[in-house]
Design an enzyme around this catalytic site. Structure first.
Site, short mmCIF file in Angstrom:
data_model
loop_
_atom_site.label_atom_id
_atom_site.label_comp_id
_atom_site.label_asym_id
_atom_site.label_seq_id
_atom_site.Cartn_x
_atom_site.Cartn_y
_atom_site.Cartn_z
N TRP A 1 0.84 -1.21 0.00
CA TRP A 1 0.00 0.00 0.00
C TRP A 1 0.87 1.25 0.00
CZ3 TRP A 1 -0.67 4.09 3.44
CH2 TRP A 1 -1.81 4.88 3.26
N HIS A 2 2.04 1.19 0.64
CA HIS A 2 2.92 2.35 0.70
C HIS A 2 3.73 2.52 -0.58
CE1 HIS A 2 2.01 1.88 5.01
NE2 HIS A 2 2.30 3.16 5.09
N GLY A 3 3.91 1.48 -1.36
CA GLY A 3 4.65 1.61 -2.61
C GLY A 3 5.07 0.26 -3.14
#
Length: 320
Positions: free
Chosen positions: A183-185
């Site tokens: 989700w963060h990258g």
């Protein structure tokens, strides 16, 4: 999804729907405001206004501009590819980023909550002194709480939660935190960071062990190194310097960035996160009047001067 699950009735007003979708305080980076948490406020705003919301907004602005932005040059210099990675450099850089990301993101959340109060909405709290946690499980109850609840309700529980025995519970936890990392990258560092926290959560359940506040904090710091590093080799390089003694002074660029003013902010930030007590954000909103006055008339003007001087940098969570 909330309407489908019948946890809240459908929104029949176009204005109410657009107001929720376009609610600017939480639109970019959080806290994540789910529809059922705020549906009642769309028709009946809560009591708020400038007097209620501005001290909270001012606190968030001061966290971001005075603390997080002061620590950013130290962290950036330590994580730079050419940094001389002594043990001292590694620990100073890791701690600087640990403090930077907390004050940056919790500052944004305070600003969003304050803006929400100004326009009549009470947004959910997003942080509860996460570096005071006594276990990784406790940490995730305190850090980015709206994201933790989102993954719990929309991923963990639909997968079965802890209802089908320990092995499926462990699988579900690992799945959630792999997804949390992605989700963060889409990068190996985020994937490994998510898997790292998932494994720690599983280990705490298997061993039925709470590592305590200091060990939990150190485990979180190690995780932030992976999260911040440009690549996994860079993360291993810094982690290796943190866990094995590598003599040498601070890297020259880190030493240059760590001027007396920034070191004073560094010490203040450590003091704030380690002192016991209530979370600072709600305390400003409901605590003693002198505290609200100090934040409003001292911290906010100073932060505004720094912004005017051009020292403001984008929020870290804008990139995720």
């Amino acid at each position: 999804m909330d309407v489908y699950r019948r946890s809240t009735p459908a929104q029949t007003s176009v204005v109410g729907f657009v107001t929720y979708i376009a609610m600017f305080p939480q639109l970019v980076a959080g806290p994540i405001v789910r529809y059922h948490e705020i549906s009642g406020q769309l028709a009946r705003p809560v009591e708020g206004g400038l007097a209620a919301g501005f001290p909270r907004f001012a606190l968030g602005l001061a966290k971001k501009v005075v603390i997080a932005d002061s620590l950013a040059p130290i962290a950036d210099a330590a994580f730079a590819p050419g940094a001389e990675m002594s043990t001292m450099t590694a620990w100073v850089g890791a701690l600087a980023y640990t403090l930077q990301i907390y004050f940056d993101f919790s500052g944004y959340s305070d600003m969003a909550i304050g803006l929400g109060l100004m326009i009549g909405f009470r947004l959910p709290e997003n942080f509860d002194r996460p570096y005071s946690a006594h276990s990784i499980t406790d940490f995730w109850r305190r850090w980015h709480m709206s994201l933790s609840r989102w993954f719990r309700d929309y991923v963990y529980i639909p997968l079965g939660g802890n209802r089908h025995g320990p092995w499926q519970t462990y699988r579900n936890l690992l799945t959630v935190f792999v997804l949390c990392g992605l989700w963060h990258g889409a990068d190996w560092t985020f994937l490994v960071w998510g898997l790292y926290h998932g494994v720690l959560l599983v280990a705490e359940r298997v061993l039925r062990f709470r590592p305590g506040r200091l060990v939990t904090f150190l485990l979180v710091v190690f995780g932030w190194v992976v999260f911040r590093a440009e690549s996994m080799p860079a993360a291993w390089r810094m982690l290796g310097a943190m866990v094995t003694w590598r003599p040498g002074p601070l890297d020259e660029f880190v030493a240059h960035a760590a001027n007396p003013q920034r070191l004073a902010v560094f010490a203040l930030a450590l003091l704030i996160v380690f002192l016991p007590g209530r979370p600072l954000g709600p305390l400003v909103a409901t605590g003693p009047r002198p505290l609200r006055t100090a934040v409003t008339w001292l911290a906010a003007p100073y932060a505004a001067l720094l912004v005017a001087a051009g020292t403001f940098s984008p929020f870290l969570y804008y990139q995720f």
